[in-house]
Design a protein around this motif. Structure first.
Motif: not given
Length: 234
Positions: A1-9, A22-26, A28-31
């Motif tokens: 399972m892909a690691q999830k990263i929260l981007v806050v901007d 980040l998604e290109k690196e595999g 899972d990204v939420v903003c």
């Protein structure tokens, strides 16, 4: 399972670029786009890492970091357009693990993300040694629970503060350079800033030392770095 990263901007184009890279690196990204949403998403999504801009509506990044740290231990990397030392120090004191100053290259940011995630994951090598309780005089370190006590009283540490103390304790008496600590505790090589180590050491001293201005456990070797000692054996 892909690691999830929260981007806050709060600047959506920047958040979208970060998400794309980040998604290109595999990953899972939420903003999230403001401070309140960032805190809510951290609770709802429980990401493995947060990229957190300092300048946000409602609550700024430092306030968000402080709130998130009350409930979560994932790495937090602050994103800031400010290059002043005080801004970086404040973020670290709120519980952030790292900071990146805008503008930054995608290569640098990805390197920081990977380093922080790598350090968050438990190293399978020498697992028994790394999870063994360590007692240094009145100071006790419990790796399994990620807790530290002095005279039996719990001391609240951030994830990075604990990692640094634990590493020094496993190598008690050995002087460690700032560069070496960045490489081993933070997982950085080229991109690290040694001031990050100094700030974390200062925060640790404020929490574990009875007199932080005259430290008994974490000692500075001038011109070299830091080491941990047992004051009751000297």
């Amino acid at each position: 399972m892909a690691q999830k990263i929260l981007v806050v901007d709060d600047e959506k184009p920047i958040a979208d670029i970060l998400k794309f890279n980040l998604e290109k690196e595999g990953y899972d990204v939420v903003c999230a786009y403001d401070g309140d949403e960032a805190i809510a998403k951290a609770d709802e999504e429980d990401p493995e890492l947060i990229l957190l801009d300092i300048m946000l509506p409602n609550k700024d990044g430092n306030e968000v970091c402080r709130e998130v740290r009350k409930r979560h231990n994932m790495p937090i990397i602050m994103l800031t357009a400010k290059d002043a030392e005080i801004d970086k120090v404040l973020g670290l004191e709120m519980g952030a693990d790292d900071y990146v100053t805008k503008p930054f290259s995608n290569r640098e940011l990805i390197a920081r993300v990977k380093a922080n995630l790598r350090r968050q994951q438990q190293d399978p090598e020498d697992n028994a040694q790394q999870t063994k309780d360590i007692e240094i005089g009145r100071l006790a370190i419990h790796p399994d629970a990620y807790t530290v006590t002095r005279d039996g009283k719990h001391i609240e540490l951030t994830h990075r503060e604990f990692e640094l103390l634990h590493y020094l304790a496993r190598h008690i008496g050995q002087v460690m350079t700032r560069e070496h600590l960045l490489e081993t505790v933070w997982g950085y090589d080229y991109y690290g800033d040694v001031r990050t180590v100094d700030v974390t050491v200062r925060r640790l001293r404020e929490k574990i030392e009875e007199n932080p201005s005259n430290p008994m456990w974490i000692v500075t070797r001038r011109g070299v770095g830091y080491y941990l000692r047992n004051p009751e054996q000297e």
